[in-house]
Design an enzyme around this catalytic site. Structure first.
Site, short mmCIF file in Angstrom:
data_model
loop_
_atom_site.label_atom_id
_atom_site.label_comp_id
_atom_site.label_asym_id
_atom_site.label_seq_id
_atom_site.Cartn_x
_atom_site.Cartn_y
_atom_site.Cartn_z
N CYS A 1 0.84 -1.20 0.00
CA CYS A 1 0.00 0.00 0.00
C CYS A 1 0.87 1.25 0.00
CB CYS A 1 -0.91 -0.02 1.22
SG CYS A 1 -2.11 1.34 1.27
N ASP B 1 0.40 3.70 1.81
CA ASP B 1 0.36 4.22 3.18
C ASP B 1 1.77 4.47 3.71
OD1 ASP B 1 0.13 4.23 6.16
OD2 ASP B 1 -1.98 3.79 5.73
N HIS C 1 -2.42 -4.22 5.10
CA HIS C 1 -2.04 -3.79 6.45
C HIS C 1 -3.26 -3.34 7.25
CE1 HIS C 1 -2.48 0.61 5.83
NE2 HIS C 1 -2.24 0.29 4.58
#
Length: 204
Positions: free
Chosen positions: A39, A41, A98
């Site tokens: 990701c 993120d 996650h």
């Protein structure tokens, strides 16, 4: 930006000299063994989680660690996958989801994304994951549990999407490639392994 500039200065002064031979080798050699799809993120750092050195991971990061199923035409994710598999010859691909994923939270909670149409369109690549999660979620599950269930289902769905890419399908048929699903928990630092039928086990 000041902390980034300070970081570069520290890298040049301390880190690079200690790894100068490694970087000299990497200047003319690029042979990572693993494609890591994670990701975007900022809390999920592939090299930190796996304690990998420069040159060991070929990394693709997308919102929600989504991998669109293969379709003809120009596509940055597909091109990167094909390069990693067909050109670099990676032997393993990891898809890593996650905890507390913003993309999966938006889907699990049915958030209004009308003001972010590009994001809404991108998240359609998780439709199969949503269907899988709905089929497996407990009726009275908490909001956090629903997000976690969707994150796991999404990893499995993206592994399936990976299999539609010709370079991946060919390498799998020739037994030159293995696929792996992971889920990283930010709070504990633990990693679960997920296979294509959504079974989970502690990896670390």
């Amino acid at each position: 930006m000041h902390h980034l500039s300070a970081g570069i200065a520290h890298f040049r002064r301390v880190v690079f000299p200690a790894k100068q031979q490694l970087f000299a080798h990497l200047a003319t050699h690029h042979r990572p063994e693993t494609l890591f799809i994670g990701c975007s993120d900022a809390r999920v750092t592939p090299e930190l989680i796996t304690q990998s050195e420069p040159g060991e991971l070929f990394v693709i990061r997308t919102a929600g660690n989504l991998v669109p199923a293969y379709a003809p035409g120009a596509d940055g994710v597909a091109a990167s996958i094909e390069y990693a598999v067909a050109v670099l010859g990676v032997t393993d691909i990891v898809v890593c989801g996650h905890s507390a994923c913003g993309a999966m939270t938006a889907l699990a909670e049915g958030q209004d994304l009308s003001a972010a149409p590009v994001i809404a369109d991108w998240l359609r690549h998780a439709d199969a994951a949503r269907a899988r999660a709905r089929a497996t979620a407990a009726p009275a599950a908490s909001a956090e549990s629903r997000v976690t269930t969707l994150v796991r289902a999404n990893v499995v769905a993206q592994l399936q999407n990976l299999r539609t890419h010709p370079s991946v399908a060919r390498a799998l048929a020739e037994q030159q490639l293995s696929l792996h699903g992971w889920m990283f928990d930010i709070a504990s630092g633990s990693v679960e392994t997920l296979d294509d039928v959504d079974r989970a086990s502690a990896a670390a």
